[in-house]
Design an enzyme around this catalytic site. Structure first.
Site, PDB file in Angstrom:
ATOM      1  N   HIS A 152       0.886  -1.344   0.016  1.00 15.54           N
ATOM      2  CA  HIS A 152       0.084  -0.046  -0.131  1.00 15.54           C
ATOM      3  C   HIS A 152       0.765   1.290  -0.045  1.00 15.54           C
ATOM      4  O   HIS A 152       2.089   1.149   0.343  1.00 15.54           O
ATOM      5  CB  HIS A 152      -0.892   0.003   1.398  1.00 15.54           C
ATOM      6  N   GLN A 190       1.626  -0.018  12.593  1.00 17.86           N
ATOM      7  CA  GLN A 190       0.177  -0.190  12.329  1.00 17.86           C
ATOM      8  C   GLN A 190      -0.554  -1.583  12.499  1.00 17.86           C
ATOM      9  O   GLN A 190      -1.474  -1.653  13.072  1.00 17.86           O
ATOM     10  CB  GLN A 190       0.296   0.302  10.809  1.00 17.86           C
ATOM     11  N   ARG A 197      -6.137   1.163   3.882  1.00 19.07           N
ATOM     12  CA  ARG A 197      -4.823   1.891   3.112  1.00 19.07           C
ATOM     13  C   ARG A 197      -4.450   0.932   2.021  1.00 19.07           C
ATOM     14  O   ARG A 197      -3.971   1.130   0.859  1.00 19.07           O
ATOM     15  CB  ARG A 197      -3.594   1.624   4.075  1.00 19.07           C
ATOM     16  N   GLU A 206      -2.472  -7.304   6.943  1.00 18.66           N
ATOM     17  CA  GLU A 206      -1.218  -7.005   7.655  1.00 18.66           C
ATOM     18  C   GLU A 206      -1.184  -8.016   9.003  1.00 18.66           C
ATOM     19  O   GLU A 206      -1.950  -8.234   9.546  1.00 18.66           O
ATOM     20  CB  GLU A 206      -0.797  -5.496   8.185  1.00 18.66           C
ATOM     21  N   HIS A 254       0.674  -5.616   2.281  1.00 22.36           N
ATOM     22  CA  HIS A 254       1.275  -4.689   3.273  1.00 22.36           C
ATOM     23  C   HIS A 254       2.563  -5.242   3.468  1.00 22.36           C
ATOM     24  O   HIS A 254       3.039  -6.251   3.045  1.00 22.36           O
ATOM     25  CB  HIS A 254       0.633  -4.856   4.797  1.00 22.36           C
TER      26      HIS A 254
END
Length: 232
Positions: A26, A38, A75, A99, A171
């Site tokens: 992303h 994140q 994202r 992710e 991710h």
């Protein structure tokens, strides 16, 4: 080691048609920029991240995508939507390329002047991966490896995707896990043997007769690559 099983023998005229995966990390988020962890936190792209995705879309404008899969996190979904543009194909949410979840580590600043003291244990995720212990509600590397392997095996076995181009928006850690399976780089201690993919970096994987192979890696379509943050 990933064991790809081809369920049917190739026909008399040769092997199965090739499937091509375009795996992309992303674009940038504010948490990437601030070096915050994140994981499953649903942080959208920032203005620069949208720019990176648009530049990547321009670089891939002549690629005919037949199918697209994205992590359900904003994202990754935003990045996929920008790359696909006006293409009239469905975009499927895929939990297996989400992710890695970092539980209570998420939100911590893990580098720079504002580094959180509580992030010291998290640093083992990069510096001493074999001894990394997930925070409460977090995932292990083995759990992430299992789900990304399952996704890759499915892509390799899908006859309906033969001869097709497939976009996969994911991710940093999840993408690393996917590529590690293809490289047969399966030791937890070696998880970060290769560099973290930059934001909006594209890796092309060709699958022939059920066997995946990395053809091009870390393709950047924007002029000034962002610094390779390790915050994920």
């Amino acid at each position: 080691m990933i064991n790809i099983v081809v369920c049917e023998l190739a026909g008399e005229n040769g092997g199965r048609e090739m499937t091509r995966l375009y795996i992309v990390r992303h674009g940038e988020t504010d948490w990437n920029k601030k070096r915050r962890v994140q994981g499953h936190s649903d942080i959208p792209l920032n203005e620069y991240g949208i720019h990176l995705a648009k530049e990547t879309a321009e670089g891939l404008k002549d690629t005919k995508f037949d199918a697209a899969y994205t992590s359900p996190l904003k994202r990754a979904r935003q990045t996929a939507q920008i790359i696909l543009g006006e293409r009239k194909i469905p975009l499927y949410e895929e939990e297996r390329v989400k992710e890695m979840g970092f539980g209570e580590y998420e939100g911590l600043c893990c580098a720079g002047q504002n580094k959180d003291e509580k992030s010291e244990e998290f640093q083992k995720f990069f510096g001493d991966t074999a001894n990394f212990i997930p925070a409460r509600h977090g995932e292990t590397i083995e759990q992430v490896n299992k789900r990304t392997e399952d996704f890759l095996k499915e892509m390799c076995a899908r006859k309906d995707l033969e001869g097709k181009n497939v976009l996969v928006s994911t991710h940093g850690a999840a993408m690393t896990s996917l590529l590690n399976h293809i490289r047969n780089n399966t030791k937890t201690a070696d998880f970060w043997k290769y560099e973290v993919p930059p934001n909006c970096a594209v890796t092309i994987v060709e699958i022939t007769d059920g066997v995946p192979k990395i053809i091009k890696e870390g393709i950047i379509y924007y002029k000034e690559p962002v610094k390779k943050w390790k915050a994920v």
